[in-house]
Design an enzyme around this catalytic site. Structure first.
Site, PDB file in Angstrom:
ATOM      1  N   ARG A 206       1.338 -10.863   7.396  1.00  0.00           N
ATOM      2  CA  ARG A 206       0.275 -11.161   8.346  1.00  0.00           C
ATOM      3  C   ARG A 206       0.066 -12.663   8.472  1.00  0.00           C
ATOM      4  NH1 ARG A 206      -4.455  -7.655   7.318  1.00  0.00           N
ATOM      5  NH2 ARG A 206      -3.181  -6.423   8.722  1.00  0.00           N
ATOM      6  N   TYR A 207       0.072 -13.341   7.338  1.00  0.00           N
ATOM      7  CA  TYR A 207      -0.115 -14.790   7.343  1.00  0.00           C
ATOM      8  C   TYR A 207       1.254 -15.455   7.349  1.00  0.00           C
ATOM      9  CZ  TYR A 207      -4.821 -13.471   5.806  1.00  0.00           C
ATOM     10  OH  TYR A 207      -6.067 -12.918   5.711  1.00  0.00           O
TER      11      TYR A 207
ATOM     12  N   ARG B 151       2.868 -16.200   3.543  1.00  0.00           N
ATOM     13  CA  ARG B 151       2.760 -15.319   2.382  1.00  0.00           C
ATOM     14  C   ARG B 151       2.764 -13.849   2.799  1.00  0.00           C
ATOM     15  NH1 ARG B 151      -1.789 -17.639   3.995  1.00  0.00           N
ATOM     16  NH2 ARG B 151      -3.854 -16.776   3.586  1.00  0.00           N
TER      17      ARG B 151
ATOM     18  N   CYS C 165      -2.247   4.521  -8.931  1.00  0.00           N
ATOM     19  CA  CYS C 165      -3.166   3.688  -9.711  1.00  0.00           C
ATOM     20  C   CYS C 165      -3.548   4.439 -10.987  1.00  0.00           C
ATOM     21  CB  CYS C 165      -4.433   3.389  -8.922  1.00  0.00           C
ATOM     22  SG  CYS C 165      -4.097   2.442  -7.423  1.00  0.00           S
TER      23      CYS C 165
ATOM     24  N   CYS D  14     -10.421   4.413  -6.850  1.00  0.00           N
ATOM     25  CA  CYS D  14     -11.713   3.927  -6.364  1.00  0.00           C
ATOM     26  C   CYS D  14     -12.015   4.675  -5.081  1.00  0.00           C
ATOM     27  CB  CYS D  14     -11.653   2.428  -6.080  1.00  0.00           C
ATOM     28  SG  CYS D  14     -10.846   1.486  -7.398  1.00  0.00           S
TER      29      CYS D  14
ATOM     30  N   CYS E  18     -11.272   2.996  -1.657  1.00  0.00           N
ATOM     31  CA  CYS E  18     -10.015   2.248  -1.567  1.00  0.00           C
ATOM     32  C   CYS E  18      -9.568   2.030  -0.115  1.00  0.00           C
ATOM     33  CB  CYS E  18      -8.916   2.983  -2.320  1.00  0.00           C
ATOM     34  SG  CYS E  18      -7.324   2.128  -2.177  1.00  0.00           S
TER      35      CYS E  18
ATOM     36  N   ARG F 241      -6.702   1.400   0.886  1.00  0.00           N
ATOM     37  CA  ARG F 241      -5.410   2.059   1.138  1.00  0.00           C
ATOM     38  C   ARG F 241      -5.460   3.540   0.786  1.00  0.00           C
ATOM     39  NH1 ARG F 241      -3.163  -2.851  -1.344  1.00  0.00           N
ATOM     40  NH2 ARG F 241      -3.564  -4.349   0.334  1.00  0.00           N
TER      41      ARG F 241
ATOM     42  N   ASP G  23     -14.470  -2.393   3.545  1.00  0.00           N
ATOM     43  CA  ASP G  23     -13.725  -2.104   4.774  1.00  0.00           C
ATOM     44  C   ASP G  23     -14.196  -0.795   5.403  1.00  0.00           C
ATOM     45  OD1 ASP G  23     -12.161  -4.406   4.609  1.00  0.00           O
ATOM     46  OD2 ASP G  23     -10.721  -3.434   3.270  1.00  0.00           O
TER      47      ASP G  23
ATOM     48  N   ASP H 167     -12.550  -8.530   5.831  1.00  0.00           N
ATOM     49  CA  ASP H 167     -11.169  -8.373   6.275  1.00  0.00           C
ATOM     50  C   ASP H 167     -11.279  -7.737   7.665  1.00  0.00           C
ATOM     51  OD1 ASP H 167      -8.411  -8.424   6.261  1.00  0.00           O
ATOM     52  OD2 ASP H 167      -8.255  -7.569   4.244  1.00  0.00           O
TER      53      ASP H 167
ATOM     54  N   LYS I  26      -8.517 -12.054   6.595  1.00  0.00           N
ATOM     55  CA  LYS I  26      -9.786 -12.314   5.906  1.00  0.00           C
ATOM     56  C   LYS I  26     -10.547 -13.441   6.601  1.00  0.00           C
ATOM     57  CE  LYS I  26      -7.766 -10.842   1.546  1.00  0.00           C
ATOM     58  NZ  LYS I  26      -6.360 -10.688   2.011  1.00  0.00           N
TER      59      LYS I  26
HETATM   60  C1  LIG Z   1      -5.328 -10.722   1.255  1.00  0.00           C
HETATM   61  C2  LIG Z   1      -4.001 -10.810   1.794  1.00  0.00           C
HETATM   62  C3  LIG Z   1      -3.146 -11.863   1.444  1.00  0.00           C
HETATM   63  C4  LIG Z   1      -3.570 -12.964   0.505  1.00  0.00           C
HETATM   64  O1  LIG Z   1      -4.608 -13.706   1.075  1.00  0.00           O
HETATM   65  P1  LIG Z   1      -5.221 -14.963   0.315  1.00  0.00           P
HETATM   66  O2  LIG Z   1      -6.420 -15.331   1.128  1.00  0.00           O
HETATM   67  O3  LIG Z   1      -4.167 -16.023   0.293  1.00  0.00           O
HETATM   68  O4  LIG Z   1      -5.586 -14.516  -1.070  1.00  0.00           O
HETATM   69  C5  LIG Z   1      -1.901 -11.906   2.013  1.00  0.00           C
HETATM   70  N1  LIG Z   1      -1.491 -10.955   2.884  1.00  0.00           N
HETATM   71  C6  LIG Z   1      -2.290  -9.940   3.249  1.00  0.00           C
HETATM   72  C7  LIG Z   1      -1.787  -8.950   4.235  1.00  0.00           C
HETATM   73  C8  LIG Z   1      -3.572  -9.817   2.705  1.00  0.00           C
HETATM   74  O5  LIG Z   1      -4.352  -8.790   3.061  1.00  0.00           O
HETATM   75  S1  SF4 Z   2      -8.913  -0.252  -4.814  1.00  0.00           S
HETATM   76 FE1  SF4 Z   2      -7.302   1.266  -4.304  1.00  0.00          FE
HETATM   77  S2  SF4 Z   2      -5.389   0.251  -4.885  1.00  0.00           S
HETATM   78 FE2  SF4 Z   2      -7.045  -0.857  -5.932  1.00  0.00          FE
HETATM   79  S3  SF4 Z   2      -7.230   0.143  -7.954  1.00  0.00           S
HETATM   80 FE3  SF4 Z   2      -8.722   1.111  -6.581  1.00  0.00          FE
HETATM   81  S4  SF4 Z   2      -7.635   2.924  -5.800  1.00  0.00           S
HETATM   82 FE4  SF4 Z   2      -6.059   1.536  -6.622  1.00  0.00          FE
END
Ligand SMILES: *Cc1c(COP(=O)(O)O)cnc(C)c1O
Ligand code: SF4
Length: 390
Positions: free
Chosen positions: A120-121, A124, A133, A137, A140, A142, A301, A338, A345
């Protein structure tokens, strides 16, 4: 006071499992094998509320139920509003989908060039290396893929991910996540980190993991040594409430820090868990005592069925206002949203600069006092600046 004395007063020990040999308790495989994963497991240990009972019956089709014995000991079984309980014990409110909630609230699937890589960025990537996991949570982000409760059939393709990173010289930072990367075996992690380290343009390797919190037994000297050998490896843990800062977590953080792993923490702002300035202050203070620097505080989220856990963003800003200036500067996390749909973010900050008037930037300090600073480039302060305009 010695940090160790502090830690002795933190929750720890075998609790409900005091009859288990310590060698079993300290073995992370034992902890995983003995997770509470069903309504029956929970009801053998505690009385659930009707909402939780119905939640446990609903959960398996949404996001698996699993709680390690270590973490379950932190639940107050007499308090239905226990902040630890709300994080891991399902409630029937999870079945209520509010407007705007979606399975992929931050739009990750749309930014996946290969399965498991979210790019996305520009510089990175997020690298999802497992869908499992140690515990789950309830909020979560995801949930759609983690635990595979919805037959999403996410199969992280480590080779394809590594090849993608190697083929993209603009990627200087990789964040391993999932699921929880520390559920991989030592051998697999060693291999993966070694492969990443061999990519010449990759400068930063970091991991997001809640395992130190859910399963501190996983942070063995052998694992710490893997991080030391492939270092620097950065690691963000995930705590939401001071009660999670156990003696075991403190010891795990110490092992990691002494192996050269810089530690951060991410929290999610959750109703009834940490939506309170006093709770967050206590949490960030405990984190610093464990060598962990608060990194992000996330607005929750728009995940399906999370309405009962979200709070207005103003609450997050109020928490930041209660910390900034009032306590150690590096104890204050960055509050972020986010952005739904893949915006990434976005930092949210209380307004300390109130605007420009007559060439002066009008400022508010942490106590609400008013100050000003010349706003323009190279502007001379020709008149004496009243230090405090209040
Ligand atoms: C959070 C995230 C990152 C890392 O973001 P930082 O602000 O550098 O910690 C990188 N890629 C994705 C898709 C993310 O959601
Ligand atoms: S937030 Fe989601 S990915 Fe992170 S530890 Fe909890 S269940 Fe696992």
């Amino acid at each position: 006071m010695q940090p160790t004395d502090q830690r002795d007063r933190w929750p720890s020990g075998q609790g409900l499992w005091s009859d288990v040999p310590k060698s079993d308790w300290d073995d992370w495989h034992w902890q995983l094998r003995n997770r509470l994963t069903s309504l029956r497991d929970l009801e053998a240990r505690m009385t659930l509320t009707p909402e939780e009972r119905a939640g446990c019956l609903f959960a398996p089709g949404k996001l698996a139920l699993a709680i390690t014995p270590h973490f379950f000991n932190l639940v107050d079984r007499d308090d239905p509003d226990c902040p630890v309980r709300r994080q891991v014990i399902p409630r029937i409110e999870e079945s209520v989908v509010s407007p705007g909630e979606t399975p992929d609230p931050v739009g990750e699937d749309g930014d996946m060039p290969v399965p498991g890589i979210v790019h996305r960025y520009p510089d990175r990537v997020l690298f999802l290396v497992t869908d499992r996991c140690a515990a789950y949570c309830r909020y979560c982000t995801r949930s759609r893929l983690v635990s595979n409760a919805r037959q999403y059939d996410f199969h992280p393709e480590l080779e394809a991910g590594l090849a993608y990173i190697a083929a993209h010289p603009e990627i200087r930072d990789v964040l391993l996540s999932g699921g929880d990367p520390l559920l991989l075996s030592d051998a697999k992690l060693d291999h993966l980190l070694g492969r990443l380290r061999a990519i010449p343009h990759l400068e930063v390797v970091r991991i997001g993991s809640r395992i130190p919190v859910f399963l501190p037994q996983r942070i063995t000297p052998e694992l710490a040594d893997i991080f030391r050998r492939h270092g620097p490896v950065w690691l963000n843990i995930h705590t939401n409430h001071p009660r999670e800062c156990t003696a075991e977590l403190a010891a795990a953080c110490e092992r990691l820090a002494l192996a050269g792993v810089p530690l951060g923490n991410q929290s999610v702002l959750l109703r009834g868990v940490n939506d309170d300035p006093a709770v967050m202050r206590s949490l960030v203070h405990r984190l610093l005592m464990m060598r962990v620097r608060p990194y992000y505080l996330y607005a929750c989220d728009l995940i399906e069925g999370s309405g009962h856990l979200r709070v207005p963003v103003e609450r997050g800003l109020e928490i930041i206002r209660s910390l900034r200036g009032h306590t150690t500067g590096f104890a204050v996390p960055q509050f972020v949203v986010d952005a739904p749909g893949g915006g990434g973010k976005v930092p949210l900050n209380p307004a300390y600069a109130e605007g420009v008037r007559d060439g002066w930037l009008e400022l508010r300090n942490y106590e609400g006092g008013r100050y000003r600073y010349p706003a323009g480039e190279g502007q001379e302060a020709t008149t004496p600046i009243p230090r405090n305009l209040a």
